[in-house]
Design a protein around this motif. Structure first.
Motif, PDB file in Angstrom:
ATOM      1  N   ASN A 121       0.812  -1.216   0.000  1.00  0.00           N
ATOM      2  CA  ASN A 121       0.000   0.000   0.000  1.00  0.00           C
ATOM      3  C   ASN A 121       0.846   1.267   0.000  1.00  0.00           C
ATOM      4  OD1 ASN A 121      -2.409  -1.455   0.046  1.00  0.00           O
ATOM      5  ND2 ASN A 121      -2.493  -1.505   2.280  1.00  0.00           N
ATOM      6  N   ALA A 122       2.090   1.156   0.469  1.00  0.00           N
ATOM      7  CA  ALA A 122       2.954   2.334   0.559  1.00  0.00           C
ATOM      8  C   ALA A 122       3.651   2.671  -0.755  1.00  0.00           C
ATOM      9  CB  ALA A 122       4.011   2.119   1.649  1.00  0.00           C
ATOM     10  N   LEU A 123       3.552   1.801  -1.745  1.00  0.00           N
ATOM     11  CA  LEU A 123       4.141   2.126  -3.048  1.00  0.00           C
ATOM     12  C   LEU A 123       3.341   3.250  -3.695  1.00  0.00           C
ATOM     13  CD1 LEU A 123       4.820  -1.522  -4.218  1.00  0.00           C
ATOM     14  CD2 LEU A 123       6.582   0.221  -3.824  1.00  0.00           C
ATOM     15  N   PRO A 124       4.009   4.215  -4.322  1.00  0.00           N
ATOM     16  CA  PRO A 124       3.298   5.366  -4.895  1.00  0.00           C
ATOM     17  C   PRO A 124       2.312   4.969  -5.987  1.00  0.00           C
ATOM     18  CG  PRO A 124       5.643   5.816  -4.722  1.00  0.00           C
ATOM     19  CD  PRO A 124       5.459   4.346  -4.456  1.00  0.00           C
ATOM     20  N   VAL A 125       1.310   5.823  -6.166  1.00  0.00           N
ATOM     21  CA  VAL A 125       0.373   5.675  -7.278  1.00  0.00           C
ATOM     22  C   VAL A 125       0.677   6.770  -8.297  1.00  0.00           C
ATOM     23  CG1 VAL A 125      -1.426   4.588  -5.911  1.00  0.00           C
ATOM     24  CG2 VAL A 125      -1.356   7.081  -6.079  1.00  0.00           C
ATOM     25  N   GLU A 126       0.240   6.531  -9.532  1.00  0.00           N
ATOM     26  CA  GLU A 126       0.579   7.449 -10.616  1.00  0.00           C
ATOM     27  C   GLU A 126       0.106   8.874 -10.344  1.00  0.00           C
ATOM     28  OE1 GLU A 126       0.823   3.364 -12.043  1.00  0.00           O
ATOM     29  OE2 GLU A 126      -0.638   4.479 -10.872  1.00  0.00           O
ATOM     30  N   SER A 127      -1.088   9.026  -9.788  1.00  0.00           N
ATOM     31  CA  SER A 127      -1.624  10.367  -9.549  1.00  0.00           C
ATOM     32  C   SER A 127      -0.801  11.140  -8.530  1.00  0.00           C
ATOM     33  CB  SER A 127      -3.077  10.276  -9.074  1.00  0.00           C
ATOM     34  OG  SER A 127      -3.164   9.525  -7.864  1.00  0.00           O
ATOM     35  N   GLY A 128      -0.115  10.430  -7.644  1.00  0.00           N
ATOM     36  CA  GLY A 128       0.717  11.105  -6.657  1.00  0.00           C
ATOM     37  C   GLY A 128       2.015  11.611  -7.236  1.00  0.00           C
ATOM     38  N   VAL A 129       2.505  10.940  -8.272  1.00  0.00           N
ATOM     39  CA  VAL A 129       3.760  11.335  -8.911  1.00  0.00           C
ATOM     40  C   VAL A 129       3.498  12.356 -10.014  1.00  0.00           C
ATOM     41  CG1 VAL A 129       5.783  10.506 -10.186  1.00  0.00           C
ATOM     42  CG2 VAL A 129       4.802   9.117  -8.351  1.00  0.00           C
ATOM     43  N   GLY A 130       2.462  12.113 -10.817  1.00  0.00           N
ATOM     44  CA  GLY A 130       2.100  13.003 -11.920  1.00  0.00           C
ATOM     45  C   GLY A 130       1.038  12.323 -12.762  1.00  0.00           C
ATOM     46  N   ASP A 131      -0.005  13.041 -13.140  1.00  0.00           N
ATOM     47  CA  ASP A 131      -1.130  12.427 -13.850  1.00  0.00           C
ATOM     48  C   ASP A 131      -0.745  11.820 -15.197  1.00  0.00           C
ATOM     49  OD1 ASP A 131      -2.869  13.019 -11.823  1.00  0.00           O
ATOM     50  OD2 ASP A 131      -3.532  14.924 -12.698  1.00  0.00           O
ATOM     51  N   TRP A 132       0.379  12.237 -15.755  1.00  0.00           N
ATOM     52  CA  TRP A 132       0.774  11.740 -17.067  1.00  0.00           C
ATOM     53  C   TRP A 132       1.658  10.496 -16.968  1.00  0.00           C
ATOM     54  CZ3 TRP A 132       1.160  16.431 -14.919  1.00  0.00           C
ATOM     55  CH2 TRP A 132       2.360  16.725 -14.262  1.00  0.00           C
ATOM     56  N   PHE A 133       1.822   9.956 -15.750  1.00  0.00           N
ATOM     57  CA  PHE A 133       2.602   8.735 -15.578  1.00  0.00           C
ATOM     58  C   PHE A 133       1.690   7.516 -15.643  1.00  0.00           C
ATOM     59  CE2 PHE A 133       5.839  11.557 -13.994  1.00  0.00           C
ATOM     60  CZ  PHE A 133       7.019  10.913 -14.306  1.00  0.00           C
ATOM     61  N   VAL A 134       2.192   6.446 -16.226  1.00  0.00           N
ATOM     62  CA  VAL A 134       1.507   5.163 -16.233  1.00  0.00           C
ATOM     63  C   VAL A 134       2.453   4.136 -15.634  1.00  0.00           C
ATOM     64  CG1 VAL A 134       0.074   5.685 -18.232  1.00  0.00           C
ATOM     65  CG2 VAL A 134       2.315   4.646 -18.579  1.00  0.00           C
ATOM     66  N   GLY A 135       1.882   3.100 -15.046  1.00  0.00           N
ATOM     67  CA  GLY A 135       2.742   2.121 -14.395  1.00  0.00           C
ATOM     68  C   GLY A 135       2.168   0.730 -14.436  1.00  0.00           C
ATOM     69  N   GLY A 136       3.010  -0.230 -14.165  1.00  0.00           N
ATOM     70  CA  GLY A 136       2.570  -1.610 -14.093  1.00  0.00           C
ATOM     71  C   GLY A 136       2.041  -1.917 -12.704  1.00  0.00           C
ATOM     72  N   ASP A 137       1.653  -3.145 -12.488  1.00  0.00           N
ATOM     73  CA  ASP A 137       1.142  -3.546 -11.190  1.00  0.00           C
ATOM     74  C   ASP A 137       2.274  -3.610 -10.170  1.00  0.00           C
ATOM     75  OD1 ASP A 137      -1.415  -3.817 -12.203  1.00  0.00           O
ATOM     76  OD2 ASP A 137      -1.083  -5.919 -12.775  1.00  0.00           O
ATOM     77  N   PRO A 138       1.996  -3.233  -8.932  1.00  0.00           N
ATOM     78  CA  PRO A 138       3.016  -3.374  -7.889  1.00  0.00           C
ATOM     79  C   PRO A 138       3.261  -4.846  -7.586  1.00  0.00           C
ATOM     80  CG  PRO A 138       0.927  -2.740  -6.917  1.00  0.00           C
ATOM     81  CD  PRO A 138       0.739  -2.671  -8.415  1.00  0.00           C
ATOM     82  N   PHE A 139       4.433  -5.155  -7.040  1.00  0.00           N
ATOM     83  CA  PHE A 139       4.728  -6.530  -6.671  1.00  0.00           C
ATOM     84  C   PHE A 139       5.290  -6.557  -5.254  1.00  0.00           C
ATOM     85  CE2 PHE A 139       8.793  -5.040  -8.343  1.00  0.00           C
ATOM     86  CZ  PHE A 139       9.691  -5.534  -7.415  1.00  0.00           C
ATOM     87  N   MET A 140       5.206  -7.713  -4.620  1.00  0.00           N
ATOM     88  CA  MET A 140       5.748  -7.891  -3.283  1.00  0.00           C
ATOM     89  C   MET A 140       6.219  -9.323  -3.124  1.00  0.00           C
ATOM     90  SD  MET A 140       5.035  -9.182  -0.024  1.00  0.00           S
ATOM     91  CE  MET A 140       3.243  -9.346   0.037  1.00  0.00           C
ATOM     92  N   VAL A 141       7.388  -9.519  -2.537  1.00  0.00           N
ATOM     93  CA  VAL A 141       7.898 -10.868  -2.294  1.00  0.00           C
ATOM     94  C   VAL A 141       8.339 -10.977  -0.845  1.00  0.00           C
ATOM     95  CG1 VAL A 141       8.609 -11.350  -4.661  1.00  0.00           C
ATOM     96  CG2 VAL A 141      10.193 -10.179  -3.131  1.00  0.00           C
ATOM     97  N   GLN A 142       8.269 -12.199  -0.314  1.00  0.00           N
ATOM     98  CA  GLN A 142       8.674 -12.486   1.050  1.00  0.00           C
ATOM     99  C   GLN A 142       9.568 -13.720   1.079  1.00  0.00           C
ATOM    100  OE1 GLN A 142       4.170 -12.230   2.219  1.00  0.00           O
ATOM    101  NE2 GLN A 142       5.317 -12.095   4.126  1.00  0.00           N
ATOM    102  N   GLY A 143      10.035 -14.054   2.245  1.00  0.00           N
ATOM    103  CA  GLY A 143      10.786 -15.281   2.435  1.00  0.00           C
ATOM    104  C   GLY A 143      12.138 -15.279   1.748  1.00  0.00           C
ATOM    105  N   SER A 144      12.571 -16.478   1.330  1.00  0.00           N
ATOM    106  CA  SER A 144      13.918 -16.635   0.779  1.00  0.00           C
ATOM    107  C   SER A 144      14.096 -15.863  -0.526  1.00  0.00           C
ATOM    108  CB  SER A 144      14.215 -18.118   0.538  1.00  0.00           C
ATOM    109  OG  SER A 144      13.268 -18.696  -0.348  1.00  0.00           O
ATOM    110  N   GLU A 145      13.020 -15.762  -1.314  1.00  0.00           N
ATOM    111  CA  GLU A 145      13.115 -15.017  -2.565  1.00  0.00           C
ATOM    112  C   GLU A 145      13.404 -13.538  -2.298  1.00  0.00           C
ATOM    113  OE1 GLU A 145      10.451 -14.025  -6.594  1.00  0.00           O
ATOM    114  OE2 GLU A 145       9.619 -15.237  -4.971  1.00  0.00           O
ATOM    115  N   ALA A 146      12.751 -12.998  -1.283  1.00  0.00           N
ATOM    116  CA  ALA A 146      12.974 -11.598  -0.926  1.00  0.00           C
ATOM    117  C   ALA A 146      14.387 -11.380  -0.396  1.00  0.00           C
ATOM    118  CB  ALA A 146      11.944 -11.156   0.116  1.00  0.00           C
ATOM    119  N   VAL A 147      14.846 -12.281   0.454  1.00  0.00           N
ATOM    120  CA  VAL A 147      16.192 -12.157   1.021  1.00  0.00           C
ATOM    121  C   VAL A 147      17.248 -12.244  -0.076  1.00  0.00           C
ATOM    122  CG1 VAL A 147      17.890 -13.244   2.541  1.00  0.00           C
ATOM    123  CG2 VAL A 147      15.510 -13.040   3.282  1.00  0.00           C
ATOM    124  N   GLU A 148      17.054 -13.174  -1.012  1.00  0.00           N
ATOM    125  CA  GLU A 148      18.005 -13.316  -2.121  1.00  0.00           C
ATOM    126  C   GLU A 148      18.062 -12.049  -2.962  1.00  0.00           C
ATOM    127  OE1 GLU A 148      18.731 -16.191  -6.054  1.00  0.00           O
ATOM    128  OE2 GLU A 148      17.209 -16.693  -4.562  1.00  0.00           O
TER     129      GLU A 148
END
Length: 216
Positions: A56-83
């Motif tokens: 939820n803390a990742l920025p949204v396009e409207s907060g950075v600038g209305d003309w920005f577009v972005g992909g979906d946010p992602f999140m990883v945990q566990g060993s994949e995140a540590v690596e």
């Protein structure tokens, strides 16, 4: 490329609140172990995010600038995140809770501004500080390996700590907000634009950590 972030800055001219000014209700995991309450005084709360809060803390396009577009946010945990964290920071990433990220770019332009946001949540400030230092060092090392050694950049942010550097075309801003580390990689080196995206990220982290709705 700098124009997009400059426009974003001028479109958000409301003054940013001072660091730590939000006194919202505590959220699960935010209370600090061993903290002693003083009569009549409120103990400052260290910013902490669980995996859901990190997303939820990742920025949204409207907060950075209305003309920005972005992909979906992602999140990883566990060993994949540590690596992933260890690869990016060069340290062990002890106490890592989760890693999240989101990329944005200006719409309709193949050579416009691109911003990559990454967040790393840790159990303690000390763990976050170690990762922040490693991340900043790795960013400078990578720049040097590509033949464009970066130079320090002074930015005014509301983070607890900030380490920014830039070469001729790109910039890396590494910040610590309590137990959360932020890394912003952007193909823009204009100071005002870098400060804008940095403070957008910091304030969103603080709002979510305070148990408030950051807006979408």
């Amino acid at each position: 490329m700098a124009a997009a972030l400059v426009l974003a800055l001028t479109g958000c001219e409301e003054s940013l609140p001072a660091a730590g000014s939000d006194k919202g209700p505590a959220v699960p995991g935010e209370a600090q172990p061993g903290a002693e309450e003083q009569p009549g005084a409120e103990e400052p709360k260290v910013v902490w995010l669980d995996p859901t809060g990190l997303m939820n803390a990742l920025p949204v396009e409207s907060g950075v600038g209305d003309w920005f577009v972005g992909g979906d946010p992602f999140m990883v945990q566990g060993s994949e995140a540590v690596e992933h964290c260890a690869k990016e920071t060069g340290v062990a990433c002890t106490g890592l809770v989760a890693v999240g990220g989101k990329d944005m770019e200006t719409a309709g332009s193949s050579d416009g501004t691109r911003v990559e946001f990454r967040l790393y949540s840790f159990g303690t400030e000390e763990q976050a500080r170690a990762a922040m230092k490693g991340l900043a060092a790795e960013a400078r090392k990578s720049s040097a390996e590509y033949g464009e050694p970066s130079k320090p950049v002074t930015l005014v942010t509301v983070a607890d700590e900030t380490d920014a550097s830039a070469d001729d075309t790109t910039a890396d801003v590494v910040m610590r907000i309590g137990t959360v580390v932020s890394h912003i990689d952007v193909n823009d080196t204009e100071t005002a634009g870098l400060e804008h995206v940095s403070n957008v990220q910091v304030e969103r982290v603080r709002i979510v950590a305070a148990g408030k709705n950051p807006g979408y």
